[in-house]
Write a protein that holds these residues in place. Structure first.
Motif, PDB file in Angstrom:
ATOM      1  N   VAL A   5      39.827  23.541 -17.395  1.00  0.00           N
ATOM      2  CA  VAL A   5      40.195  23.001 -16.090  1.00  0.00           C
ATOM      3  C   VAL A   5      39.064  22.137 -15.557  1.00  0.00           C
ATOM      4  N   ILE A   6      37.812  22.567 -15.791  1.00  0.00           N
ATOM      5  CA  ILE A   6      36.637  21.815 -15.351  1.00  0.00           C
ATOM      6  C   ILE A   6      35.802  21.436 -16.565  1.00  0.00           C
ATOM      7  N   VAL A  65      38.378  17.256 -13.800  1.00  0.00           N
ATOM      8  CA  VAL A  65      39.025  18.478 -13.312  1.00  0.00           C
ATOM      9  C   VAL A  65      40.533  18.319 -13.463  1.00  0.00           C
ATOM     10  N   ILE A  86      43.229  21.011  -6.105  1.00  0.00           N
ATOM     11  CA  ILE A  86      42.326  22.111  -5.788  1.00  0.00           C
ATOM     12  C   ILE A  86      42.655  22.709  -4.425  1.00  0.00           C
ATOM     13  N   LEU A 163      42.941  24.782  -9.441  1.00  0.00           N
ATOM     14  CA  LEU A 163      41.624  25.381  -9.243  1.00  0.00           C
ATOM     15  C   LEU A 163      41.445  25.814  -7.800  1.00  0.00           C
ATOM     16  N   THR A 194      42.697  30.126 -11.729  1.00  0.00           N
ATOM     17  CA  THR A 194      41.333  29.725 -12.049  1.00  0.00           C
ATOM     18  C   THR A 194      40.530  29.678 -10.756  1.00  0.00           C
TER      19      THR A 194
END
Length: 243
Positions: A5-6, A65, A86, A163, A194
Protein backbone atom coordinates in the motif's frame (compact mmCIF):
# COMPACT_ATOMS: atom_id res chain seq x y z
CA UNK A 1 3.29 -11.81 -1.86
CA UNK A 2 1.39 -9.07 0.01
CA UNK A 3 0.51 -6.14 -2.22
CA UNK A 4 2.18 -2.94 -1.00
CA UNK A 5 0.00 0.00 0.00
CA UNK A 6 2.93 2.31 0.81
CA UNK A 7 6.25 2.43 -1.04
CA UNK A 8 8.84 5.09 -0.17
CA UNK A 9 12.17 4.99 -1.94
CA UNK A 10 15.16 7.17 -1.08
CA UNK A 11 13.01 9.94 0.42
CA UNK A 12 14.80 13.05 1.64
CA UNK A 13 13.32 16.25 3.03
CA UNK A 14 15.51 19.27 3.71
CA UNK A 15 14.68 22.45 5.57
CA UNK A 16 16.50 25.76 5.44
CA UNK A 17 17.72 25.61 9.04
CA UNK A 18 19.07 22.50 10.69
CA UNK A 19 19.69 18.94 9.46
CA UNK A 20 17.48 17.12 6.99
CA UNK A 21 14.14 16.00 8.45
CA UNK A 22 14.32 12.76 6.45
CA UNK A 23 17.45 11.20 4.98
CA UNK A 24 17.30 8.40 2.39
CA UNK A 25 14.19 6.78 3.87
CA UNK A 26 12.89 3.67 2.10
CA UNK A 27 9.84 1.89 3.50
CA UNK A 28 7.25 -0.58 2.25
CA UNK A 29 3.98 -1.31 4.04
CA UNK A 30 1.85 -4.18 2.77
CA UNK A 31 -1.94 -4.35 2.58
CA UNK A 32 -3.42 -5.28 5.95
CA UNK A 33 -0.35 -4.39 8.01
CA UNK A 34 -0.50 -2.37 11.22
CA UNK A 35 2.70 -0.34 11.51
CA UNK A 36 3.75 2.02 14.29
CA UNK A 37 6.30 4.73 13.46
CA UNK A 38 8.03 5.78 16.66
CA UNK A 39 10.77 8.18 17.65
CA UNK A 40 11.48 11.21 19.84
CA UNK A 41 10.31 14.71 19.04
CA UNK A 42 12.17 16.05 16.02
CA UNK A 43 13.11 12.59 14.75
CA UNK A 44 11.23 12.99 11.47
CA UNK A 45 8.19 10.80 12.11
CA UNK A 46 5.68 13.63 11.58
CA UNK A 47 7.45 14.63 8.37
CA UNK A 48 7.17 11.02 7.22
CA UNK A 49 3.43 11.05 7.94
CA UNK A 50 3.06 14.28 5.98
CA UNK A 51 4.83 12.69 3.00
CA UNK A 52 2.49 9.71 3.03
CA UNK A 53 -0.55 12.00 3.40
CA UNK A 54 0.54 14.24 0.53
CA UNK A 55 0.77 17.24 2.85
CA UNK A 56 4.47 17.70 2.04
CA UNK A 57 6.76 16.74 -0.83
CA UNK A 58 10.20 15.17 -0.71
CA UNK A 59 13.21 17.01 -2.08
CA UNK A 60 14.28 13.69 -3.59
CA UNK A 61 12.96 10.15 -3.74
CA UNK A 62 9.50 8.78 -4.50
CA UNK A 63 6.31 8.27 -2.48
CA UNK A 64 3.69 5.84 -3.82
CA UNK A 65 0.48 5.06 -1.92
CA UNK A 66 -2.25 2.74 -3.22
CA UNK A 67 -0.75 2.99 -6.70
CA UNK A 68 -0.59 6.81 -6.72
CA UNK A 69 2.71 8.69 -7.07
CA UNK A 70 1.95 11.12 -4.28
CA UNK A 71 5.18 13.10 -4.75
CA UNK A 72 4.02 14.11 -8.24
CA UNK A 73 0.61 15.49 -7.23
CA UNK A 74 -0.24 19.17 -7.36
CA UNK A 75 -2.28 20.71 -4.55
CA UNK A 76 -5.66 19.83 -6.08
CA UNK A 77 -4.53 16.30 -6.89
CA UNK A 78 -3.21 15.80 -3.37
CA UNK A 79 -6.57 16.89 -1.92
CA UNK A 80 -8.41 14.40 -4.13
CA UNK A 81 -5.95 11.69 -3.13
CA UNK A 82 -6.56 12.35 0.58
CA UNK A 83 -10.34 12.27 0.11
CA UNK A 84 -10.34 8.96 -1.74
CA UNK A 85 -7.32 6.93 -0.61
CA UNK A 86 -6.55 7.71 3.02
CA UNK A 87 -8.31 8.39 6.29
CA UNK A 88 -6.65 10.50 8.95
CA UNK A 89 -7.10 10.50 12.73
CA UNK A 90 -5.48 13.25 14.78
CA UNK A 91 -4.56 13.78 18.42
CA UNK A 92 -7.15 16.54 18.91
CA UNK A 93 -9.98 15.00 16.83
CA UNK A 94 -10.62 18.04 14.55
CA UNK A 95 -14.37 17.51 14.64
CA UNK A 96 -16.73 20.35 13.71
CA UNK A 97 -18.50 21.35 16.92
CA UNK A 98 -21.49 22.91 15.14
CA UNK A 99 -22.32 19.66 13.33
CA UNK A 100 -23.86 16.56 14.87
CA UNK A 101 -21.85 13.35 15.16
CA UNK A 102 -23.67 11.92 12.12
CA UNK A 103 -23.02 15.03 10.02
CA UNK A 104 -19.33 15.02 10.98
CA UNK A 105 -19.03 11.43 9.76
CA UNK A 106 -21.03 12.05 6.57
CA UNK A 107 -18.93 15.06 5.53
CA UNK A 108 -16.07 13.23 3.70
CA UNK A 109 -18.56 11.31 1.55
CA UNK A 110 -20.42 14.49 0.63
CA UNK A 111 -17.11 16.03 -0.46
CA UNK A 112 -16.63 13.17 -2.95
CA UNK A 113 -20.13 13.57 -4.39
CA UNK A 114 -21.71 10.52 -2.74
CA UNK A 115 -25.51 10.70 -2.67
CA UNK A 116 -26.72 11.92 0.71
CA UNK A 117 -28.91 8.89 1.39
CA UNK A 118 -26.08 6.48 0.64
CA UNK A 119 -23.65 8.53 2.73
CA UNK A 120 -25.98 8.55 5.72
CA UNK A 121 -26.48 4.78 5.49
CA UNK A 122 -22.72 4.25 5.46
CA UNK A 123 -22.24 6.67 8.39
CA UNK A 124 -24.90 4.97 10.48
CA UNK A 125 -23.30 1.58 9.81
CA UNK A 126 -19.93 2.86 10.99
CA UNK A 127 -21.38 4.45 14.12
CA UNK A 128 -23.08 1.14 14.92
CA UNK A 129 -19.92 -0.89 14.40
CA UNK A 130 -17.89 1.53 16.52
CA UNK A 131 -20.40 1.49 19.37
CA UNK A 132 -21.53 5.11 19.23
CA UNK A 133 -24.78 4.90 17.24
CA UNK A 134 -26.63 6.28 20.25
CA UNK A 135 -24.74 9.57 19.87
CA UNK A 136 -25.58 10.16 16.19
CA UNK A 137 -27.66 13.28 16.91
CA UNK A 138 -25.40 14.59 19.67
CA UNK A 139 -22.78 17.31 19.21
CA UNK A 140 -19.08 16.51 19.76
CA UNK A 141 -18.80 18.78 22.79
CA UNK A 142 -21.18 16.52 24.70
CA UNK A 143 -19.00 13.42 24.22
CA UNK A 144 -16.05 12.02 26.15
CA UNK A 145 -12.59 12.10 24.59
CA UNK A 146 -12.75 8.42 23.73
CA UNK A 147 -16.16 8.84 22.08
CA UNK A 148 -14.94 11.81 20.05
CA UNK A 149 -11.96 9.79 18.84
CA UNK A 150 -14.35 7.02 17.76
CA UNK A 151 -16.29 9.61 15.77
CA UNK A 152 -13.02 10.74 14.20
CA UNK A 153 -12.21 7.13 13.25
CA UNK A 154 -15.67 6.69 11.72
CA UNK A 155 -15.16 9.85 9.68
CA UNK A 156 -11.73 8.63 8.56
CA UNK A 157 -13.21 5.32 7.38
CA UNK A 158 -16.19 6.88 5.61
CA UNK A 159 -14.76 6.62 2.08
CA UNK A 160 -13.31 3.13 2.60
CA UNK A 161 -9.69 4.30 2.41
CA UNK A 162 -6.86 1.97 1.47
CA UNK A 163 -4.87 3.42 4.38
CA UNK A 164 -5.71 4.75 7.84
CA UNK A 165 -3.16 7.20 9.28
CA UNK A 166 -3.30 7.94 13.01
CA UNK A 167 -1.17 10.74 14.46
CA UNK A 168 -0.78 10.35 18.25
CA UNK A 169 -4.40 9.08 18.46
CA UNK A 170 -4.34 8.63 22.26
CA UNK A 171 -2.23 11.68 23.09
CA UNK A 172 -5.16 13.82 24.30
CA UNK A 173 -7.04 11.04 26.10
CA UNK A 174 -7.16 9.79 29.67
CA UNK A 175 -5.89 6.27 30.28
CA UNK A 176 -9.31 4.58 30.08
CA UNK A 177 -10.26 6.31 26.82
CA UNK A 178 -6.78 5.59 25.48
CA UNK A 179 -7.27 1.88 26.08
CA UNK A 180 -10.57 2.01 24.19
CA UNK A 181 -8.91 3.59 21.17
CA UNK A 182 -6.04 1.07 21.28
CA UNK A 183 -8.58 -1.76 21.24
CA UNK A 184 -10.41 -0.11 18.34
CA UNK A 185 -7.22 0.14 16.29
CA UNK A 186 -6.43 -3.51 17.02
CA UNK A 187 -9.88 -4.56 15.84
CA UNK A 188 -9.64 -2.48 12.66
CA UNK A 189 -6.35 -4.16 11.84
CA UNK A 190 -7.81 -7.59 12.63
CA UNK A 191 -10.56 -6.84 10.12
CA UNK A 192 -7.98 -6.14 7.40
CA UNK A 193 -7.56 -2.37 7.52
CA UNK A 194 -4.04 -1.13 6.72
CA UNK A 195 -3.02 1.16 9.60
CA UNK A 196 -0.01 3.40 10.22
CA UNK A 197 0.22 4.96 13.69
CA UNK A 198 2.73 7.74 14.36
CA UNK A 199 3.58 8.05 18.05
CA UNK A 200 6.30 8.58 20.63
CA UNK A 201 4.50 6.12 22.94
CA UNK A 202 6.12 2.68 22.75
CA UNK A 203 3.27 1.12 24.74
CA UNK A 204 0.79 2.29 22.12
CA UNK A 205 3.02 0.95 19.36
CA UNK A 206 3.28 -2.49 20.92
CA UNK A 207 -0.42 -2.57 21.75
CA UNK A 208 -1.95 -1.88 18.34
CA UNK A 209 0.76 -2.62 15.75
CA UNK A 210 2.44 -5.79 14.55
CA UNK A 211 5.46 -3.89 13.27
CA UNK A 212 7.42 -0.99 14.72
CA UNK A 213 9.60 1.33 12.63
CA UNK A 214 11.88 3.52 14.74
CA UNK A 215 13.16 6.79 13.29
CA UNK A 216 16.16 8.63 14.71
CA UNK A 217 17.59 11.83 13.20
CA UNK A 218 15.62 11.40 10.00
CA UNK A 219 16.72 7.83 9.32
CA UNK A 220 15.11 4.45 9.94
CA UNK A 221 17.09 3.02 12.87
CA UNK A 222 15.17 -0.25 13.19
CA UNK A 223 12.22 -2.11 11.69
CA UNK A 224 10.84 -4.79 14.02
CA UNK A 225 8.02 -7.26 13.41
CA UNK A 226 5.89 -8.41 16.34
CA UNK A 227 4.15 -11.71 15.77
CA UNK A 228 0.86 -11.81 17.70
CA UNK A 229 -0.41 -14.84 19.54
CA UNK A 230 -1.98 -17.29 17.07
CA UNK A 231 -5.78 -17.33 17.06
CA UNK A 232 -6.29 -14.08 18.96
CA UNK A 233 -7.57 -10.73 17.70
CA UNK A 234 -5.52 -9.13 20.47
CA UNK A 235 -1.76 -8.91 20.39
CA UNK A 236 -0.46 -11.36 22.93
CA UNK A 237 3.07 -12.45 23.70
CA UNK A 238 5.20 -11.38 20.74
CA UNK A 239 8.21 -12.77 19.01
CA UNK A 240 10.32 -9.93 17.64
CA UNK A 241 12.18 -10.13 14.35
CA UNK A 242 14.30 -7.13 13.39
CA UNK A 243 14.47 -6.57 9.66
Amino acid sequence: MIEPVIELSGVRRDFVDGPAALQDVSLTVGAGEAVAVVGPSGSGKSTLLNMIAGLDRPDSGTVTVAGTRVDRLDEAGAARYRRHSIGMVFQFFHLLDDLTVLDNVVLPAEMTGTARGEARRRANELLEVLGIAGHARAYPGRLSGGERQRVAVARALMNRPALLLADEPTGALDSASGEEVKALLRDLHADGQTVVVVTHDLALARSCATRTVRIVDGRIASDTVHRPTVGSRRHGTAVEVTR
